[in-house]
Motif scaffolding. Structure first.
Motif, PDB file in Angstrom:
ATOM      1  N   GLU A 113       0.826  -1.206   0.000  1.00 14.38           N
ATOM      2  CA  GLU A 113       0.000   0.000   0.000  1.00 14.38           C
ATOM      3  C   GLU A 113       0.867   1.265   0.000  1.00 14.38           C
ATOM      4  OE1 GLU A 113      -2.480  -0.513   3.398  1.00 14.38           O
ATOM      5  OE2 GLU A 113      -3.895  -1.853   2.365  1.00 14.38           O
ATOM      6  N   LYS A 114       1.899   1.244   0.829  1.00 18.29           N
ATOM      7  CA  LYS A 114       2.773   2.417   0.955  1.00 18.29           C
ATOM      8  C   LYS A 114       3.465   2.747  -0.360  1.00 18.29           C
ATOM      9  CE  LYS A 114       6.861   1.961   2.715  1.00 18.29           C
ATOM     10  NZ  LYS A 114       7.982   1.693   3.648  1.00 18.29           N
ATOM     11  N   ASN A 115       3.842   1.710  -1.091  1.00 15.78           N
ATOM     12  CA  ASN A 115       4.595   1.909  -2.334  1.00 15.78           C
ATOM     13  C   ASN A 115       3.717   1.907  -3.583  1.00 15.78           C
ATOM     14  OD1 ASN A 115       7.579   1.882  -1.434  1.00 15.78           O
ATOM     15  ND2 ASN A 115       6.757   0.072  -0.412  1.00 15.78           N
ATOM     16  N   GLY A 116       2.425   1.718  -3.397  1.00 14.47           N
ATOM     17  CA  GLY A 116       1.519   1.712  -4.540  1.00 14.47           C
ATOM     18  C   GLY A 116       1.782   0.561  -5.495  1.00 14.47           C
ATOM     19  N   LYS A 117       2.159  -0.591  -4.952  1.00 12.51           N
ATOM     20  CA  LYS A 117       2.481  -1.758  -5.775  1.00 12.51           C
ATOM     21  C   LYS A 117       1.531  -2.912  -5.479  1.00 12.51           C
ATOM     22  CE  LYS A 117       5.777   0.319  -7.831  1.00 12.51           C
ATOM     23  NZ  LYS A 117       5.652   0.657  -9.262  1.00 12.51           N
ATOM     24  N   LYS A 118       1.467  -3.834  -6.433  1.00 19.21           N
ATOM     25  CA  LYS A 118       0.583  -4.980  -6.274  1.00 19.21           C
ATOM     26  C   LYS A 118       1.301  -6.114  -5.542  1.00 19.21           C
ATOM     27  CE  LYS A 118      -1.782  -3.641 -10.482  1.00 19.21           C
ATOM     28  NZ  LYS A 118      -2.855  -2.929  -9.754  1.00 19.21           N
ATOM     29  N   LEU A 119       0.580  -6.739  -4.640  1.00 19.71           N
ATOM     30  CA  LEU A 119       1.058  -7.929  -3.940  1.00 19.71           C
ATOM     31  C   LEU A 119       0.053  -9.046  -4.204  1.00 19.71           C
ATOM     32  CD1 LEU A 119       2.782  -9.511  -1.878  1.00 19.71           C
ATOM     33  CD2 LEU A 119       1.385  -8.478  -0.069  1.00 19.71           C
ATOM     34  N   MET A 120       0.519 -10.099  -4.850  1.00 22.91           N
ATOM     35  CA  MET A 120      -0.341 -11.244  -5.144  1.00 22.91           C
ATOM     36  C   MET A 120       0.282 -12.493  -4.543  1.00 22.91           C
ATOM     37  SD  MET A 120      -1.661 -12.687  -8.850  1.00 22.91           S
ATOM     38  CE  MET A 120      -2.147 -14.422  -9.043  1.00 22.91           C
ATOM     39  N   ILE A 121      -0.572 -13.351  -4.000  1.00 25.01           N
ATOM     40  CA  ILE A 121      -0.113 -14.620  -3.429  1.00 25.01           C
ATOM     41  C   ILE A 121      -0.473 -15.741  -4.397  1.00 25.01           C
ATOM     42  CG2 ILE A 121      -0.072 -16.052  -1.363  1.00 25.01           C
ATOM     43  CD1 ILE A 121       0.763 -13.045  -1.011  1.00 25.01           C
ATOM     44  N   ALA A 122       0.454 -16.669  -4.604  1.00 27.47           N
ATOM     45  CA  ALA A 122       0.326 -17.662  -5.687  1.00 27.47           C
ATOM     46  C   ALA A 122      -0.552 -18.854  -5.312  1.00 27.47           C
ATOM     47  CB  ALA A 122       1.715 -18.141  -6.110  1.00 27.47           C
ATOM     48  N   HIS A 123      -1.817 -18.570  -5.015  1.00 28.86           N
ATOM     49  CA  HIS A 123      -2.785 -19.644  -4.756  1.00 28.86           C
ATOM     50  C   HIS A 123      -3.433 -20.037  -6.075  1.00 28.86           C
ATOM     51  CE1 HIS A 123      -2.532 -19.945  -0.455  1.00 28.86           C
ATOM     52  NE2 HIS A 123      -2.707 -18.655  -0.297  1.00 28.86           N
ATOM     53  N   ASN A 124      -2.901 -21.093  -6.699  1.00 26.58           N
ATOM     54  CA  ASN A 124      -3.345 -21.443  -8.051  1.00 26.58           C
ATOM     55  C   ASN A 124      -4.673 -22.183  -8.106  1.00 26.58           C
ATOM     56  OD1 ASN A 124      -2.595 -23.994  -7.143  1.00 26.58           O
ATOM     57  ND2 ASN A 124      -0.760 -24.104  -8.414  1.00 26.58           N
ATOM     58  N   GLN A 125      -5.185 -22.663  -6.967  1.00 27.03           N
ATOM     59  CA  GLN A 125      -6.414 -23.461  -7.006  1.00 27.03           C
ATOM     60  C   GLN A 125      -7.623 -22.646  -7.462  1.00 27.03           C
ATOM     61  OE1 GLN A 125      -7.208 -26.756  -5.005  1.00 27.03           O
ATOM     62  NE2 GLN A 125      -5.074 -27.365  -5.112  1.00 27.03           N
ATOM     63  N   ARG A 126      -7.575 -21.347  -7.288  1.00 25.39           N
ATOM     64  CA  ARG A 126      -8.704 -20.519  -7.714  1.00 25.39           C
ATOM     65  C   ARG A 126      -8.867 -20.499  -9.234  1.00 25.39           C
ATOM     66  NH1 ARG A 126      -9.710 -15.203  -4.020  1.00 25.39           N
ATOM     67  NH2 ARG A 126      -8.981 -16.001  -1.999  1.00 25.39           N
ATOM     68  N   PHE A 127      -7.813 -20.833  -9.953  1.00 27.52           N
ATOM     69  CA  PHE A 127      -7.853 -20.749 -11.413  1.00 27.52           C
ATOM     70  C   PHE A 127      -8.178 -22.086 -12.078  1.00 27.52           C
ATOM     71  CE2 PHE A 127      -4.913 -17.454  -9.919  1.00 27.52           C
ATOM     72  CZ  PHE A 127      -5.490 -16.327 -10.489  1.00 27.52           C
ATOM     73  N   VAL A 128      -8.279 -23.154 -11.301  1.00 29.45           N
ATOM     74  CA  VAL A 128      -8.582 -24.480 -11.860  1.00 29.45           C
ATOM     75  C   VAL A 128     -10.009 -24.462 -12.428  1.00 29.45           C
ATOM     76  CG1 VAL A 128      -8.886 -26.924 -11.311  1.00 29.45           C
ATOM     77  CG2 VAL A 128      -6.994 -25.627 -10.281  1.00 29.45           C
ATOM     78  N   PRO A 129     -10.204 -24.878 -13.692  1.00 29.54           N
ATOM     79  CA  PRO A 129     -11.525 -24.782 -14.324  1.00 29.54           C
ATOM     80  C   PRO A 129     -12.668 -25.423 -13.533  1.00 29.54           C
ATOM     81  CG  PRO A 129      -9.875 -25.286 -15.980  1.00 29.54           C
ATOM     82  CD  PRO A 129      -9.174 -25.346 -14.652  1.00 29.54           C
TER      83      PRO A 129
END
Length: 346
Positions: A113-129
């Motif tokens: 938030e302080k740096n205005g950057k994106k932080l994503m966590i690599a939880h790949n199960q959400r993308f499984v069809p």
């Protein structure tokens, strides 16, 4: 076309089998620098990528102007390295579990938030069809009120695929802080939160080391979870499922049952109380085993969120809520009491 400059910090198995191949397949990125404390490992990756080699991530962040960083390190380094990368002005994709404590996770979120950057966590199960389709069916009311679930994620253990084999950091509490529950269970905690669309408020955890010798973390864990609306179910994580991996989830509802990755042919089976059965062939789930899907869609989603300036599906806040489920399971296992999550997931 935007060309993002990427750095990979940590060149072990997850970087070589997931991050690097998926970055290579994405036309919007170029891997500019790689870093690993094991110089030979970093050199091999650097030569393949045509990237600059580092053995010190602080040197990399100081010398390289990169748009984004993949943090593919032992769990205890996730927070400090992610925070350093965010403070250096890079977007961060961090492997799971995102941190070893809630406080670390909060510091990562604050740095983003302080740096205005994106932080994503690599939880790949959400993308499984099959998981995406199941969420759609639940939201549409196809199976009515959800009553219960069971989910499991288990395989033979990291020694079969991690870079260090039986000497892997995965087995060492000072580097991993948590075993199968952090490696696999946190994926399922995240998946269930996503599919059900609500938070868990109670967790009872049975967290054991009963399969592998000379390790200092759990290799078998089973949790009982209760959601805000009263949905109850079990979540298992194991490094002792031999010979085959289990990555299945079953959702039990008022009007039917959804079986996800529970059948060798159909990735989703919807069984309805009126007798109807719908079989879906939606492609195989990502796996360390032969025949698994090669693209987790994590990298593509992360890159798209940067290029299009959109919020990633698994933000730092989402990653923290999933982390808190397994932290609660650990507390429960240690205290032999149910852990309440109500105060930390609002």
């Amino acid at each position: 076309m935007t060309q993002l400059k990427i750095a990979i910090i940590g060149c072990g198995s997850i970087a070589q089998n997931r991050h690097l191949p998926e970055y290579e397949a994405n036309k919007n990125v170029e891997v500019k620098a790689v870093c690993d404390i094991v110089e030979e490992r970093a050199r091999e990756v650097a030569q393949v990528q045509g990237a600059t080699l580092y053995t010190d991530y602080e040197e990399l962040l100081k010398n390289e102007e990169v748009d984004a960083v993949s943090v593919c390190l032992p769990n205890y380094l996730h927070a400090p390295v992610s925070i350093a990368a965010l403070n250096a002005g890079a977007h961060v994709l961090c492997e799971k579990p995102m941190a070893t404590t809630k406080e670390e996770a909060e510091e990562m979120i604050q740095a983003a938030e302080k740096n205005g950057k994106k932080l994503m966590i690599a939880h790949n199960q959400r993308f499984v069809p099959s998981h995406v389709k199941a969420k759609e069916l639940i939201e549409s009311g196809a199976i009515g009120k959800v009553y219960s679930f069971r989910t499991a994620f288990g395989h033979g253990g990291p020694e079969g695929w991690s870079a260090e084999g039986e000497d892997s950091w995965f087995f060492k509490k000072d580097q991993a802080f948590i075993g199968a529950m952090g490696d696999l269970g946190v994926h399922k905690a995240d998946l269930l939160r996503y599919i059900l669309g609500e938070e868990f408020v109670d967790v009872a955890g049975f967290v054991e080391n009963n399969a592998k010798k000379d390790i200092t973390v759990d290799d078998n864990a089973v949790c009982i979870l209760r959601s805000q609306s009263g949905v109850v179910g079990t979540m298992a994580a194991s490094w002792a499922y031999n010979p085959n991996e289990d990555n299945s989830t079953v959702i039990y509802g008022e009007k039917g049952t959804l079986r996800l990755e529970d059948d060798p042919e159909y990735s989703l089976i919807a069984q309805y109380t009126n007798g109807d059965i719908v079989n879906y062939q939606l492609g195989k789930i990502q796996s360390n085993e032969e025949g698994g899907q090669s693209n987790s869609h994590v990298i593509d989603h992360f890159v798209d969120s940067i290029v299009n300036d959109t919020e990633p599906l698994i933000t730092g806040e989402e990653g923290m809520k999933s982390l808190e489920v397994i932290l609660g399971a650990l507390r429960s296992g240690e205290t032999r009491q149910i852990s309440s999550l109500e105060k930390v997931t609002k």
